[in-house]
Design an enzyme around this catalytic site. Structure first.
Site, PDB file in Angstrom:
ATOM      1  N   TRP A   1      49.255 -18.725 -15.413  1.00 42.11           N
ATOM      2  CA  TRP A   1      49.159 -18.607 -13.955  1.00 42.11           C
ATOM      3  C   TRP A   1      47.734 -18.273 -13.521  1.00 42.11           C
ATOM      4  O   TRP A   1      47.275 -18.745 -12.486  1.00 42.11           O
ATOM      5  CB  TRP A   1      50.135 -17.541 -13.448  1.00 42.11           C
TER       6      TRP A   1
ATOM      7  N   ASP B   1      48.381  -7.319 -17.579  1.00 35.61           N
ATOM      8  CA  ASP B   1      49.535  -7.485 -18.465  1.00 35.61           C
ATOM      9  C   ASP B   1      49.477  -6.397 -19.529  1.00 35.61           C
ATOM     10  O   ASP B   1      48.401  -5.887 -19.862  1.00 35.61           O
ATOM     11  CB  ASP B   1      49.535  -8.869 -19.125  1.00 35.61           C
TER      12      ASP B   1
ATOM     13  N   ASP C   1      50.374  -1.016 -19.453  1.00 35.60           N
ATOM     14  CA  ASP C   1      51.757  -0.990 -18.989  1.00 35.60           C
ATOM     15  C   ASP C   1      51.787  -0.726 -17.484  1.00 35.60           C
ATOM     16  O   ASP C   1      51.424   0.360 -17.028  1.00 35.60           O
ATOM     17  CB  ASP C   1      52.514   0.105 -19.745  1.00 35.60           C
TER      18      ASP C   1
ATOM     19  N   LYS D   1      58.922 -13.454  -9.924  1.00 36.32           N
ATOM     20  CA  LYS D   1      60.067 -13.886 -10.721  1.00 36.32           C
ATOM     21  C   LYS D   1      61.180 -12.855 -10.595  1.00 36.32           C
ATOM     22  O   LYS D   1      60.951 -11.659 -10.756  1.00 36.32           O
ATOM     23  CB  LYS D   1      59.668 -14.043 -12.189  1.00 36.32           C
TER      24      LYS D   1
END
Length: 216
Positions: free
Chosen positions: A62, A80, A96, A161
């Site tokens: 992405w 990420d 995290d 998502k």
């Protein structure tokens, strides 16, 4: 033996997948690039010069698409928990996202800039048990929305998502209160058996003092 057969079937499906082959041919890091490209083709979400945050960015599919579309005048901050090979002009923050320290790093990278778009392809490691997976997935969705509420400019957009299941209907209602238009997208490059969908929220109205989600 059963596990070996399952692994073999997954590998065969993966390498027979036309989007995997297209990604290899087109130089994208993952087949997920085509999910964003399909949404972009339909909704014209990403434009030159935008400031964008990409959550769950690794391996970078992405971010590759977004970086190309926003161009040299744009700005992309990606994050990420996994490592991601560098992409020119992309600020990457590894860690995290559920931890306050990583949120603070992202906010520091944003600075005083108002963000035009937050995109999230985050998902937890799936156990196959809905009672375990759905709360984890929804928690990530809630944290992504919390970040969007902190950084989006008025009129900004949010793409995330999501998975259908317990907690989704309430989440959907919460987003509808914050944005002018909310739609669901299921790109053809998303595998049929996958419960994933993409929620596209456009025209951020602002939180108006609503309490942020408690992080722990």
């Amino acid at each position: 033996m059963a596990r070996s057969k399952t692994s073999h079937n997954w590998l065969k499906e993966h390498f027979d997948d036309k989007y995997v082959k297209m990604a290899q041919k087109d130089g994208y890091r993952s087949r997920a690039s085509y999910k964003l490209l399909e949404i972009q083709e339909k909704d014209k979400l990403i434009r030159p010069g935008m400031t964008v945050i990409d959550l769950g960015a690794a391996p970078g599919g992405w971010s590759q698409v977004t970086s190309r579309l926003i161009g040299g005048q744009g700005r992309l901050i990606a994050s990420d928990i996994l490592e991601m090979d560098s992409i020119p002009d992309v600020t990457f923050i590894q860690g995290d996202f559920t931890e306050d320290a990583i949120l603070e790093q992202i906010l520091e990278a944003v600075g005083n800039t108002q963000v035009d778009l937050v995109i999230s392809d985050m998902a937890p490691n799936m156990s196959g048990l809905s009672a375990v997976d759905m709360p984890r997935a929804m928690f990530l969705c809630e944290l992504a929305l919390d970040l969007a509420g902190r950084v989006l400019r008025p009129g900004g957009d949010f793409l995330i998502k999501v998975f259908q299941g317990e907690g989704f209907d309430v989440y959907h209602k919460d987003i509808r209160k914050l944005f002018d238009k909310v739609q669901m997208r299921k790109p053809s490059s998303s595998r049929d058996r996958s419960r994933e969908q993409y929620l596209l929220a456009r025209g951020f109205r602002g939180i108006d003092g609503a309490a942020s989600i408690e992080r722990f």
